[in-house]
Scaffold this active site. Structure first.
Site, PDB file in Angstrom:
ATOM      1  N   ASN A 131       0.847  -1.391  -0.210  1.00 43.43           N
ATOM      2  CA  ASN A 131      -0.189   0.156  -0.035  1.00 43.43           C
ATOM      3  C   ASN A 131       0.856   1.135   0.045  1.00 43.43           C
ATOM      4  OD1 ASN A 131      -1.855   2.027   0.312  1.00 43.43           O
ATOM      5  ND2 ASN A 131      -2.910   1.051   2.072  1.00 43.43           N
ATOM      6  N   ASP A 132       1.410   1.767   1.224  1.00 39.88           N
ATOM      7  CA  ASP A 132       2.171   2.763   1.111  1.00 39.88           C
ATOM      8  C   ASP A 132       3.338   2.951   0.037  1.00 39.88           C
ATOM      9  OD1 ASP A 132       0.653   3.741   3.325  1.00 39.88           O
ATOM     10  OD2 ASP A 132       2.121   2.590   5.086  1.00 39.88           O
ATOM     11  N   VAL A 133       3.799   1.880  -0.222  1.00 37.70           N
ATOM     12  CA  VAL A 133       4.978   1.665  -1.142  1.00 37.70           C
ATOM     13  C   VAL A 133       4.716   2.098  -2.410  1.00 37.70           C
ATOM     14  CG1 VAL A 133       6.371   0.267   0.380  1.00 37.70           C
ATOM     15  CG2 VAL A 133       5.134  -0.776  -1.415  1.00 37.70           C
ATOM     16  N   THR A 134       3.172   2.290  -2.549  1.00 38.65           N
ATOM     17  CA  THR A 134       2.767   2.688  -4.002  1.00 38.65           C
ATOM     18  C   THR A 134       2.275   3.934  -4.053  1.00 38.65           C
ATOM     19  OG1 THR A 134       0.664   1.471  -3.711  1.00 38.65           O
ATOM     20  CG2 THR A 134       2.436   0.234  -4.653  1.00 38.65           C
ATOM     21  N   ALA A 194       1.151   3.677   7.442  1.00 38.52           N
ATOM     22  CA  ALA A 194       1.651   4.968   7.905  1.00 38.52           C
ATOM     23  C   ALA A 194       0.325   5.721   8.298  1.00 38.52           C
ATOM     24  CB  ALA A 194       2.322   5.649   6.600  1.00 38.52           C
TER      25      ALA A 194
END
Lengths: 98, 497
Positions: free
Chosen positions: B424-427, B466
């Site tokens: 999720n956050d890494v995209t 996050a």
């Protein structure tokens, strides 16, 4: 060995570690942690010395038992660490060429 | 400068060889082909170190040699003296090794690959505890280690011993907490004590003060208090750190276990231990650095904790009112079949759902249709460095189809479908554009540049670790696939077949 000799080995080994670890491919970072874990069990050397020491005093015999316990703990790590690393590394395969 | 009788040269040489073997073990990991040989070097190094030590500790004492009237010990005299000196200890040692070996081998064989982070944390805790036990044994029986004269331990050895015990204890209790968090026995949410920074810094200062005091006074209370405080600080340091920061924590504890071994290596003047300690210490430190860089956070801010729990509640329903597109497994299958290239982006959610095998099956079917399939891995995807790579390898995905962030990021623009599963956050494109976002500046995978993004997610409610909403969900080229990751992939496989 005097302290300075030992310190020299340590400092140089830190540099070796720095360059060797940066060359590890990120795909193998998990096996890297597993194998570093296994080799840090070299602490077993200290455990063996404690476990094998002649024990005349009370402190000495406690020391023997602590050493034996540490030998067992470190052995879990040595055998488990290398075995699980081998298991992981065996899974990394290249594309089959046809 | 100090210390008792020097070990015979062949012993020092053997430990040096062991140390070199450990260097080669790590060096082998530079590529998968050489890695298996590297691991065998590691095993050989350990065998050399252990056998050498066993020989040294069971070597006949000077008294026996003099009684036999010889300078050098013969093989028969060696065995005779082993029996005569009643080294029943050797049998006990054999027993201890056997017990450890059985537990270790069974665990290594049975453990699921998805549980690797907690296994590594558990192993770290054992090294830490072993270091504490060895330091305590050396403290109680310093003569056996040749670090004392007339009952007084050399001051240098006291510092080394104190450091070894303290770092070992921190490694132990910290790893136990990391294990409980990773294993789900404890919530991944950060636990924030009031005044925790004051308490932690105070405890650390007290430990250092006690180590300094220890050089003047080798009274038991000093040694045990500093060890006890170190156990406490290990615990306190890890409880405020959230689940998503665990890759850094696990790497950091890896580093500590190395420094503990190095400290004990100084005490024992053992080059194998010192070399290993330095290698492991730097390895863990570098991995922590790589993880922090991949999250665009400073090491200090990670260690200070408080960031990102496992279950951050949906932050405000307002965001989810924005329009988004929902797709079905059939839609996804159709889109991917038509594609020239699909890039799969796995994350921790894939590990939780155990979806890697189904994913590989999907990849195989797509390849049969003539679609190019690649995998893109963010450095902090998962719960430990390289976590995704191991899972994909387990599912028989060839490693030359798996790429790191910087190697594949430019390809998204030329890709038809980006398939995000459990990441999720890494995209999140907000990391590149939104200066107010908590993840601003973090390097992310440019999935939104692909023609279509397929994003598997359990529901629209939750947000990433996050605690920020992902811009990606509301883009025109994104299609949300709401379901359990494994079930969704299995359904796609069915539609493809």
């Amino acid at each position: 060995m005097d302290f300075i000799t030992i310190l020299s080995i340590f400092v140089l080994a830190c540099f070796v570690g720095y360059y060797v670890v940066w060359s590890v491919t990120p795909a193998l970072h998990t096996p890297l942690m597993a194998v570093t874990n296994a080799i840090s069990s070299v602490i077993v050397v200290g455990a063996l010395i404690a476990a094998a020491a002649a024990s005349e005093s009370l402190g000495g015999s406690t020391s023997t038992w602590l050493g034996l316990a540490a030998v067992a703990l470190a052995s879990v790590n040595i055998f488990g660490g290398f075995a699980v690393t081998a298991r992981m590394l065996a899974m990394y395969r290249k594309k089959e060429r046809r | 400068m100090h210390h008792g009788p020097a070990a015979p040269p062949w012993v020092m040489l053997a430990y040096l060889v062991a140390g070199v073997c450990f260097i080669l073990a790590l060096r082998g990991l530079s590529s998968p082909e050489s890695s298996r040989r590297g691991n065998r070097f590691g095993m050989a190094g350990m065998a050399i170190a252990v056998l050498t030590t066993l020989l040294v500790v069971s070597y006949p004492s000077r008294g026996i040699l003099e009684a036999a009237g010889v300078e050098q010990c013969s093989v028969s005299l060696y065995f005779e003296s082993c029996l005569r000196e009643g080294l029943t200890n050797l049998a006990w040692i054999g027993g201890a090794i056997a017990i450890g070996a059985v537990i270790g081998l069974v665990t290594a064989r049975r453990i699921a690959m998805t549980a690797m982070p907690q296994l590594v944390a558990a192993f770290h805790s054992l090294v830490g505890l072993a270091a504490v036990l060895v330091a305590a044994a050396a403290y109680l029986n310093p003569e056996a280690f040749g670090i004392a004269e007339g009952g007084l331990i050399y001051p240098v050895s006291r510092v080394e011993m104190g450091l070894g015990a303290a770092i070992g204890a921190i490694t132990f209790s910290g790893s136990v907490i990391a294990f409980l968090k990773l294993n789900g026995n404890m919530s991944g949410k950060p636990i924030l004590l009031p005044l925790r920074h004051v308490i932690n810094l105070g405890t650390l200062a007290a430990i250092l003060g006690l180590i300094a005091w220890f050089t003047q006074d080798q009274d038991p209370w000093v040694f045990w208090t500093l060890t006890g405080l170190a156990f406490l600080i290990g615990f306190l340091l890890i409880i405020p750190i959230g689940g998503a920061d665990m890759p850094v924590v696990v790497s950091m504890l890896n580093s500590y276990s190395g420094w503990a071994a190095a400290a004990m290596g100084f005490t024992l003047q053992n080059s194998a231990m010192i070399i290993t300690g330095a290698l492991v210490g730097s390895s863990g430190a570098i991995l922590s650095y790589i993880m922090c860089r991949a999250m665009n956070r400073s090491f200090i801010s990670v260690i200070a904790g408080g960031f990102g729990g496992d279950a951050v509640a949906g932050a405000g329903g307002g965001a989810t009112d924005r329009p988004w597109k929902r797709g079905s497994a059939e839609d996804a299958a159709f889109l991917m079949k038509q594609a020239e290239q699909v890039i799969i982006v796995p994350g921790y959610g894939m590990a939780v759902a155990q979806a890697q095998h189904a994913l590989r099956e999907m990849g195989d079917l797509l390849k049969k249709e003539g679609v190019g399939v690649k995998y893109a891995i963010h450095p902090v995807a998962g719960r430990m460095p390289g976590h995704m790579n191991v899972l994909l390898a387990e599912a028989n995905v060839p490693y030359d189809e798996v790429f790191e962030l910087e190697d594949i990021n430019s390809e998204f623009a030329r890709t038809d479908v980006a398939f995000v599963i459990g990441a999720n956050d890494v995209t999140n494109p907000a990391a590149k554009t939104d200066k107010t976002s908590p993840i601003y500046g973090m390097p992310v995978l440019d999935v939104e540049k692909a023609k279509t993004v397929l994003f598997i997610k359990r529901s629209m409610g939750g947000v990433g670790y996050a605690g920020v909403d992902n811009e990606l969900f509301y883009r025109d080229n994104t299609m949300m696939l709401l379901a359990d990751a494994k079930k969704m992939v299995e359904e796609i496989v069915k539609s493809l077949g």
